[in-house]
Scaffold this active site. Structure first.
Site, short mmCIF file in Angstrom:
data_model
loop_
_atom_site.label_atom_id
_atom_site.label_comp_id
_atom_site.label_asym_id
_atom_site.label_seq_id
_atom_site.Cartn_x
_atom_site.Cartn_y
_atom_site.Cartn_z
N GLY A 43 -8.43 45.30 -30.88
CA GLY A 43 -7.49 45.14 -30.02
C GLY A 43 -6.75 43.79 -30.52
O GLY A 43 -7.34 42.90 -31.08
N ASP A 81 -6.38 33.91 -15.99
CA ASP A 81 -6.25 35.24 -16.60
C ASP A 81 -7.15 36.26 -15.96
O ASP A 81 -7.76 36.83 -16.89
CB ASP A 81 -5.67 35.38 -17.91
CG ASP A 81 -5.10 36.68 -18.22
OD1 ASP A 81 -4.56 37.43 -17.32
OD2 ASP A 81 -5.03 37.07 -19.54
#
Length: 462
Positions: free
Chosen positions: A108, A241
């Site tokens: 990814g 995050d």
């Protein structure tokens, strides 16, 4: 070979005519070739990564300032704490190991990094993290400053920050850094490759289908991680995050895998009004301390994110009825930030104690008297009636505290005619009980006992 790597990188920069998959494939090819060149000599990186080489001049003032700030953060992190870096470097993987890795495949990519899987020559596999040259951070930086080489170096500093944090922070809830390879040959496109513990993505939909005990384990692991981050050797750390995608599962355990957006600095303030903690649906007023920092803002931000992304979904669903009031207290207190991380950990440990000890079981009629026991036998394994949430997709396999609780469960299910408490144990030490619809499919087993409903056994030949 370096020329081939440069050619691959140049082709990757012509991304306007290539798909995202093609760009990633070329970037990984460049990574592999540069790793080989680095491993042969001139690349270093067998131990701790060194500072990036000097940048070509001139650079736009804004980019130069961003690089200065990131390098300042790196120096500050490198000077803080102690012991973690040496532990991480000892026996760690380096450029030589990376050059021998095979089977590189993309897992990814995100704003800054691309992640790949690679098989090590000595066995096992690792996750490789490197700068995503075609990622959004680099693209946006180039749009602002028009300096591709400097922008890639800026992104490399962010990955170096993550490596430094992983060297300093040692906890079961943080993905392990196995090593790194730093290319100091002067090519700014690929600066550092981090070699990390390989995990699988966290799938919330799948987690919702698992037994409550496993979901509680995930939440408890997260609370222990946040407790560590609140009291870490580097001070209170916030995950800026904070999303489920920043976590992976490794051997059934939750681990945070993205640390590049973590911060060890708490918000500065002059008065209490400077310390409002804002979320999309709620805001929390905090205090400004005498040293000019918003008190506990990092800890509270982590905790509320844990509540809204994890606790809300994983804690209450299919929990034992007697534990639900305790879980509701946890949800309400963390959702309103009435609890800090210390109080939250104590509340979770209380639930764990009640569950593990069986004290949560309400007094109820005894059901075991309605069963006969046959020692030296067990039921035949195979597909049978389903119950939810089962530890097995082939039948009804549930965690129990005792034989009496298993009897109560069997009595509550019309399909259940017999059960056996297996030798399998969950992470809490509780046994798994297998519930069956047939009372007569038995085979000898000297270490087992099968329990059969008296109503089912009457008239049956056992």
């Amino acid at each position: 070979m370096a020329a081939a790597a440069a050619a691959a990188a140049a082709r990757a920069r012509r991304g306007a005519r290539l798909s995202a998959a093609a760009v990633l494939a070329l970037a990984l090819l460049a990574l592999a070739l540069l790793a080989l060149a680095t491993g042969r000599g001139g690349g270093g990186g067998e131990g701790r990564p060194g500072p990036p080489p000097p940048l070509p001049l001139p650079l736009p003032p804004g980019l130069r300032e961003e690089l200065r700030q990131r390098r300042r953060d790196l120096r500050r992190l490198a000077a803080a704490g102690g012991g973690g870096e040496a532990a991480a470097a000892a026996g760690g993987l380096g450029c030589g190991d990376l050059s021998l890795a095979t089977g590189v495949s993309v897992l990814g990519w995100g704003f800054t990094k691309v992640v790949a899987r690679a098989a090590l020559a000595g066995g096992g596999a690792v996750a490789l993290k490197s700068v995503h040259g075609a990622g959004r951070e680099v693209r946006q930086c180039v749009q602002r400053y028009g300096a591709p080489a400097g922008c890639r170096r800026l992104a490399a500093c962010k990955l170096l920050k993550e490596v430094t944090l992983l060297q300093r922070l040692q906890h079961p809830g943080i993905v392990q850094l196995h090593g790194q390879c730093y290319d100091n040959s002067g090519d700014p496109e690929i600066g550092v490759t981090a070699m990390l513990e390989l995990g699988s993505p966290l799938e919330m939909i799948q987690l919702l289908q698992t037994p409550w005990e496993e979901r509680f384990k995930i939440c408890l692991s997260l609370v222990k991680l946040l407790f560590y981050l609140a009291h870490s050797p580097l001070g209170s750390i916030v995950l800026l995050d904070f999303q489920p995608r920043q976590f992976v599962m490794v051997d059934g355990n939750l681990k945070v895998t993205d640390m590049d957006d973590a911060s060890t600095e708490e918000l500065s303030c002059k008065e209490d009004n400077d310390c409002t903690l804002d979320f999309p649906t709620k805001s929390f007023p905090l205090k400004c301390s005498v040293v000019g920092k918003c008190e506990g803002i990092n800890e509270k931000k982590n905790l509320f994110n844990a509540y809204r992304y994890f606790f809300t979904y994983l804690l209450p669903h299919s929990a034992p009825p007697a534990l639900r009031p305790f879980l509701s207290d946890i949800l309400n207190a963390t959702g309103d930030l009435r609890y800090g991380i210390n109080e939250t950990l104590k509340a979770f440990e209380k639930v764990l104690h009640l569950y593990r000890s069986g004290l949560y079981l309400q007094k109820r009629p005894l059901h075991l008297k309605d069963y006969i026991s046959l020692k030296g036998f067990r039921t035949v394994e195979g597909e049978d009636y389903k119950c939810w949430p089962s530890y097995s997709h082939l039948g009804c396999l549930l965690s129990v505290h005792s034989v009496e609780e298993a009897a109560a469960i069997c009595s509550s299910q019309s399909q259940c005619q017999s059960f056996i408490v297996t030798q399998q144990r969950t992470w809490t030490g509780r046994p798994l009980a297998s519930f069956r619809s047939s009372p007569t499919d038995l085979i000898p087993d000297a270490n087992a006992v099968v329990y059969i409903k008296r109503s089912a056994s009457s008239g049956e030949r056992l």
